[in-house]
Structure formats: C-alpha cells, structure tokens
Scaffold this active site. Sequence first.
Site, mmCIF file in Angstrom:
data_model
loop_
_atom_site.group_PDB
_atom_site.id
_atom_site.type_symbol
_atom_site.label_atom_id
_atom_site.label_comp_id
_atom_site.label_asym_id
_atom_site.label_seq_id
_atom_site.Cartn_x
_atom_site.Cartn_y
_atom_site.Cartn_z
ATOM 1 N N ASP A 196 48.852 -3.253 105.789
ATOM 2 C CA ASP A 196 48.534 -4.726 106.632
ATOM 3 C C ASP A 196 49.900 -4.945 107.569
ATOM 4 O O ASP A 196 49.942 -5.913 107.924
ATOM 5 C CB ASP A 196 48.467 -5.758 105.780
ATOM 6 N N PRO A 219 50.258 8.659 107.615
ATOM 7 C CA PRO A 219 49.149 9.890 107.599
ATOM 8 C C PRO A 219 47.778 9.378 107.828
ATOM 9 O O PRO A 219 47.315 8.591 106.909
ATOM 10 C CB PRO A 219 49.311 10.785 106.471
ATOM 11 N N LYS A 225 52.659 9.685 97.906
ATOM 12 C CA LYS A 225 52.100 8.265 98.469
ATOM 13 C C LYS A 225 50.915 8.114 97.524
ATOM 14 O O LYS A 225 50.035 8.727 97.395
ATOM 15 C CB LYS A 225 51.593 8.487 99.990
ATOM 16 N N CYS A 282 44.692 8.445 98.850
ATOM 17 C CA CYS A 282 43.324 8.174 99.472
ATOM 18 C C CYS A 282 42.142 7.831 98.893
ATOM 19 O O CYS A 282 41.805 8.262 97.856
ATOM 20 C CB CYS A 282 42.960 9.723 100.458
ATOM 21 N N GLY A 314 50.064 2.305 109.738
ATOM 22 C CA GLY A 314 48.854 2.962 110.093
ATOM 23 C C GLY A 314 47.903 2.411 111.084
ATOM 24 O O GLY A 314 48.139 2.805 112.197
ATOM 25 N N ASN A 348 53.585 0.139 102.509
ATOM 26 C CA ASN A 348 52.348 0.423 103.302
ATOM 27 C C ASN A 348 51.275 -0.553 102.937
ATOM 28 O O ASN A 348 50.873 -0.944 101.971
ATOM 29 C CB ASN A 348 52.063 1.693 103.013
#
Length: 340
Positions: A212, A24, A147, A108, A234, A210
């Site tokens: 790199d 996302p 997440k 986030c 991402g 998640n």
Amino acid sequence: MSRYNYSLPFDFQSSSNRLVFLAPMEGVTNVYFRSLCKSFGADMVYTEFISADALIRHVDKIQGKLKIINSEHPIAVQIYGQDKDTMVEAARICEEMQPDFLDLNFGCPVKKIVRRNAGAGMLRVPKKMIEITQQVVHSVNIPITVKTRLGWDENSKIIVDLAERLQDTGIALLTIHGRTGSQMYSGKADWNLIGAVKNNPRMYIPICGNGDIVSPQQCEQAFNRYGVDAVMIGRASIGAPWIFQEVKYYLKYNDLAPKKSFEYYLSVLKQQILQSVSQLGERQGILNSRRHIVASPLFKKMSNFKLTKIAMLQAITVSSLFEIMDNISNWAKSEFGTNC
C-alpha cells in the site's frame, strides 16, 4: 551480522540510507521496465517471479526472464517452488546469471501457486519453508533474501517468530508484505506487524516493508514510524515509473518534487513502449506494454477516458498507439494549457 561470507551492495547500517525497491511483479517487471525504474532512482529491482520447476526444465519463456543487463544492478532474481531439491538446482542456475541477490518467493497468493504449497502456500507449512531456505542458503555463494507475508490467515499471523527462524538460516534480508496469504490484495496492509519484526531486538538482518505504498508521504512514514531499512513499491509504479524519483526527492527534501509537463510523462510511457517493442517485436511488445500504460495515473483526470482506454487496448502497432496518445496530449493542452 550474518555468519555467511558475502558482501551486500548497500550500507543498511546508515540511518540516512533509506532504500526504495521495485517489487517483483509477474508480467510487469521485465528487463525494460526494471531499467526504466532504475533510471528514476529505484535502489534495487527484482525480476518477475520464476518457477523453479520450469527453470530446471529449461523452458524457453522462463529462460528469457533471467536476462539481466549491466545497468540494472543491484538486481535480485526471484524464484518460487515447493520442492527442496528443485529449488536448490534452480538457485544454482540463477547464480550463473550473477545477480546481486537471489530472492525466494514465499508470498505470492495466486491460487494456482498456493494450491501447490508454493508462494504464500508455504505459510501453511513453515517448517518446509525453513528447510528449503536453509538448503538454498548453503548451496550457493550469493546472498539469499526472502519475500513473504504475515501468515496464512488472520488466525496464523506467525511473522514475528517466522522472521527469527528465517534469519537463523542465514538469509541476508527479509521483505514482508503486510497482508496474509488468504487476504491476497484485499483490505489494508498491516504495517504494525512489519514494525514488530523490525523492532524485535533479536533481529539483526535488514527488513524491507511492502504493501500500500502509493505516495512519497506514505513511504517516508514507513521509514519514520516503523523503522524499516527499505520500502518496496509495487502496483503504484505501474504506468508511473517516475514514482521512484518523486519518492527520492521527498525523502531528501521533505517536499514534493516539482511536477513536470504532461508531455514529459507521456514521453516516458512512450519510451516504455518502444523498449518493449525493441525486446519483443512490435506486436508482442505492444500487447505486453499497453495494459500497463492505460493504468497510468496520468489519465485519471481525463473525462470519458473509458473509450480512449478501449482504443489503446485495441492498438496493435506503435503508430496507432502513439496517435491515440498524441490525441490525449492535445486534449490535455486544451484542458490545462501548455503547462499541463
């Protein structure tokens, strides 16, 4: 397995089923970009993250982020917030859109989100994170995923213990970004701690890693070295939705996928622009897509791309933007020949 009565769209128990998800990303993973990544083999896609506060106030812009089309499934809607009751109400609204998963964003690192103890800010108050997650799990009838990150900072990397506590709430899957909240996107992602969670014998829910992953080889290494059930890509997908096709090919054949022509990749980017325009109108569609297009690795070999990039970012019509892109194509042919 989970004591909650829901079915998952994937067989996480199969060692050969190495799943690759689109992360996302705010301002990126809108409906047309998700659909494009799906067409290239992304196993699951996520909406842009959605403010629970704005969702329950029925803000028009936020409502638009909930749009889902049939070709996107499996898809997860992602929400964030800091208040338990608000998150529950927002979760129920999302459930009506019939996503395959509802994802809670506790990762986030953007300052305006963190200041409100939402997103990665929740890592400073893990007890509250657990309470919100548990309440949402018990309030809806779709699988809940989370997440998050390793911890808030270098002195509080709590993910191994936190993962167990999140699992106990009844979530269906946990995605871990291998950085702390205070790290934002600097430094390197720490996959060793992601692996520590996956290899914890008390963990039984699927773990998605998640951070790199920018090449097929790195993706394969994440599966082989750390044992994760899924990998999330991402930023490497921005301007390059075909990365999912390249990753899937490598995972299957242990070899790089045959390169296609420059014209082919350029046509994919044009398709993305046209999809954006069809959804948002010409001006807004161009404004929304052009900043992603200029970030494409397709243009890395281009000498003096800076001036062309500025021109692309100033384009406000499809015809003007496509004319610039066609000139790039002519440059590529002269530089690399017809098989570029």
